[in-house]
Scaffold this active site. Structure first.
Site, mmCIF file in Angstrom:
data_model
loop_
_atom_site.group_PDB
_atom_site.id
_atom_site.type_symbol
_atom_site.label_atom_id
_atom_site.label_comp_id
_atom_site.label_asym_id
_atom_site.label_seq_id
_atom_site.Cartn_x
_atom_site.Cartn_y
_atom_site.Cartn_z
ATOM 1 N N GLU A 78 0.855 -1.192 0.000
ATOM 2 C CA GLU A 78 0.000 0.000 0.000
ATOM 3 C C GLU A 78 0.890 1.241 0.000
ATOM 4 O O GLU A 78 0.596 2.240 -0.656
ATOM 5 C CB GLU A 78 -0.914 0.003 1.236
ATOM 6 C CG GLU A 78 -1.923 -1.133 1.281
ATOM 7 C CD GLU A 78 -3.103 -0.926 0.332
ATOM 8 O OE1 GLU A 78 -3.140 0.114 -0.353
ATOM 9 O OE2 GLU A 78 -3.970 -1.813 0.270
ATOM 10 N N HIS A 112 -5.430 2.255 4.175
ATOM 11 C CA HIS A 112 -5.364 0.800 3.987
ATOM 12 C C HIS A 112 -4.185 0.225 4.773
ATOM 13 O O HIS A 112 -4.296 -0.829 5.398
ATOM 14 C CB HIS A 112 -5.203 0.447 2.508
ATOM 15 C CG HIS A 112 -6.364 0.896 1.653
ATOM 16 N ND1 HIS A 112 -6.380 0.761 0.287
ATOM 17 C CD2 HIS A 112 -7.541 1.489 1.975
ATOM 18 C CE1 HIS A 112 -7.520 1.251 -0.189
ATOM 19 N NE2 HIS A 112 -8.236 1.698 0.815
ATOM 20 N N TYR A 118 -3.985 -2.576 11.842
ATOM 21 C CA TYR A 118 -5.078 -2.904 12.775
ATOM 22 C C TYR A 118 -5.295 -4.417 12.822
ATOM 23 O O TYR A 118 -5.490 -5.006 13.891
ATOM 24 C CB TYR A 118 -6.327 -2.168 12.282
ATOM 25 C CG TYR A 118 -7.601 -2.334 13.088
ATOM 26 C CD1 TYR A 118 -7.599 -2.397 14.478
ATOM 27 C CD2 TYR A 118 -8.831 -2.379 12.431
ATOM 28 C CE1 TYR A 118 -8.791 -2.517 15.181
ATOM 29 C CE2 TYR A 118 -10.021 -2.502 13.120
ATOM 30 C CZ TYR A 118 -9.990 -2.579 14.509
ATOM 31 O OH TYR A 118 -11.170 -2.699 15.197
ATOM 32 N N GLU A 216 -10.252 0.575 -3.991
ATOM 33 C CA GLU A 216 -9.341 0.129 -5.053
ATOM 34 C C GLU A 216 -10.026 0.111 -6.414
ATOM 35 O O GLU A 216 -9.381 0.324 -7.441
ATOM 36 C CB GLU A 216 -8.785 -1.265 -4.731
ATOM 37 C CG GLU A 216 -7.848 -1.322 -3.537
ATOM 38 C CD GLU A 216 -6.538 -0.560 -3.740
ATOM 39 O OE1 GLU A 216 -6.203 -0.246 -4.888
ATOM 40 O OE2 GLU A 216 -5.874 -0.272 -2.728
ATOM 41 N N HIS A 219 -9.539 3.453 -7.692
ATOM 42 C CA HIS A 219 -8.137 3.670 -8.100
ATOM 43 C C HIS A 219 -7.900 3.101 -9.502
ATOM 44 O O HIS A 219 -7.232 3.712 -10.338
ATOM 45 C CB HIS A 219 -7.170 2.982 -7.125
ATOM 46 C CG HIS A 219 -7.284 3.446 -5.714
ATOM 47 N ND1 HIS A 219 -6.590 2.856 -4.678
ATOM 48 C CD2 HIS A 219 -8.011 4.441 -5.145
ATOM 49 C CE1 HIS A 219 -6.892 3.462 -3.540
ATOM 50 N NE2 HIS A 219 -7.749 4.428 -3.792
#
Lengths: 335, 141
Positions: A78, A112, A118, A216, A219
């Site tokens: 990412e 992301h 996380y 995405e 994107h």
């Protein structure tokens, strides 16, 4: 190759003097994507990953290996996309509306990356192993090396975006990070990540991936639109030799992904093995080739029609049919 | 050589130490939900573009009245986004179980907040795909 005319009226340029006024908007598709991206804004902690811990405890070693492998790949990549945008796209685009979208996209890549952090914080995943394997697993390192090669070229002072060669370098970088990394490799990983939910495992993790896929997909639309606009405005770029090279890049990327997936799933997990994923990779590659105006290469049907759920329809049942038929490829027409 | 393969021994040592350090890299907190947040989501829900309304329907903090309004949206994508919203309650899911679009009913069938009664009703659905999804969900629970 020879120099071409100034590109300050097109989408390419130095992006410093030209990209300062938003109106008139020259590329409305970029504004549309910006609006949609802003509307899609989300934060990782809105998903209660902790509720998936019980599922994680029940997962097999092979399933945990696959999940760790995915985190190992996604997390640094990412950030690698952001390098491609910062060094290879933003400085060479003139249009303010494109800069707006790119700025939002870069935040999304950061979001992301934090989402995958996380995941690493929530699940008892060996972080050191996860961080290291993208360096130490050859098939994973090869994919990164492929990307870095094109990004590095964009940082060289000898690159002149007003020349045919410079524009071709720009398109190469776009194809590498957008069409290949985001449009094929990431989607391959998303399919594996979402396959857990298809078996009623890691449902909250699946929601997190849903949100990422939603970003995405924008994107990918932006990158493809940008490539096609550059090619349309600069007819000197798409020579037959260059077209062959771009097609070859995508086919090479498929080979790399196939090796990577064999490392990720050496034994297969329920409903998935490397062959199944690699058929999906070939299906994705064909779609990306078509979007760029090429003929498809592989002619395979989508074995994971349920992945359409990432967009707007649900195909859960087909996934389970595939389990029952030993990874049989669904040959019905694609949705 | 990739930038990542430039990791020196020292960098690897620091990586190892970082892995041992149990503290998270972030608090993972999102901005507080304010009145203006809710007004923004409500405005998204009124947007003429279905994709934008779908974003409102999927939003973690979408107000209940907006969600109920979007349950009647003419665009299936919006109602699918609603049925996929993990924070939608059982009452609204019960309503969506009667949606005209099978795709919406399929997402209701897999939603964790759908009640057994609603799922039983979907098990008798006219659409074979909906019934198959219910069977899958039931067998895997």
């Amino acid at each position: 190759m020879t120099d071409t005319t100034e590109t300050s009226t097109g989408i390419l340029g130095t992006g410093i003097r030209e990209g300062l006024l938003l109106k008139p908007v020259t590329y409305p598709w970029a504004m549309e994507l910006y609006d949609q991206a802003v509307a899609n804004t989300w934060f990782p902690n809105e998903v209660q990953l902790g509720e998936d811990l019980g599922d994680f405890d029940r997962m097999s070693e092979d399933e945990r290996h696959a999940l760790t492998f995915l985190m190992s790949y996604f997390n640094p990549n990412e950030l690698l996309v952001n390098k491609a945008l910062a060094f290879g796209v933003y400085p060479y685009v003139n249009a303010a509306e494109c800069h707006l979208y790119l700025a939002k996209q870069m935040w999304e890549e950061a979001n992301h990356c934090m989402s995958f952090e996380y995941v690493l914080e929530t699940f008892p995943i060996d972080r050191e192993a996860a961080y290291n394997s993208h360096v130490e697993v050859p098939s994973m390192a090869a994919k990164e090396e492929f990307e870095v090669r094109f990004i590095r070229r964009m940082t060289e002072q000898t690159l002149d975006i007003s020349t045919t060669e410079g524009k071709q370098d720009f398109v190469r970088n776009l194809v590498a990070y957008n069409v290949i990394l985001e449009g094929i490799w990431f989607y391959s990983g998303f399919m594996v990540a979402l396959s857990f939910r298809q078996r009623n495992l890691l449902r909250n993790f699946g929601s997190l991936i849903d949100w990422i896929v939603r970003d995405e997909s924008l994107h990918l639309k932006f990158g493809i639109n940008l490539i096609l606009t550059v090619l349309d405005e600069n007819p000197d770029v798409a020579t037959p030799a260059f077209a062959d090279e771009i097609r070859g890049m995508i086919l090479h990327a498929v080979e790399m992904e196939e090796a990577y997936n064999r490392d990720m799933l050496p034994n297969g997990i329920l409903g998935l093995n490397a062959d199944y994923i690699n058929t999906y990779v070939r299906y994705l590659a064909d779609r990306r080739l078509e979007e760029l105006g090429f003929e498809p290469e592989y002619g395979v049907a989508n074995p994971a029609k349920w992945m359409a759920a990432a967009n707007d329809t649900l195909q859960l049942v087909n996934f389970f049919e595939s389990i029952n038929t030993s990874y049989e490829v669904n040959t019905r027409a694609d949705s | 050589m990739s930038c990542v393969t430039f990791l020196t021994d020292e960098q690897r040592r620091r990586l190892h130490l970082a892995a041992l350090d149990g503290s998270p890299v972030s608090t993972f907190r999102s901005p507080e939900v304010t009145e203006s947040t809710l007004r923004r989501i409500a405005a998204l829900g009124q947007d003429p573009r279905p994709g934008i309304r779908a974003s409102a329907a999927a939003h973690r903090h979408a107000p209940q009245d907006l969600l109920h309004l979007l349950a009647e949206d003419p665009d299936t994508r919006v109602r699918v986004a609603l049925a996929r919203n993990a924070w939608v309650g059982a009452d609204l899911l019960g309503r969506l179980a009667g949606d005209a679009a099978p795709a919406v009913r399929q997402w209701v069938a897999v939603h964790t907040s759908t009640t057994p009664a609603v799922r039983d009703r979907l098990a008798q659905d006219d659409d074979a795909q909906v019934r198959a999804v219910v069977a899958m969900v039931t067998s895997s629970r």
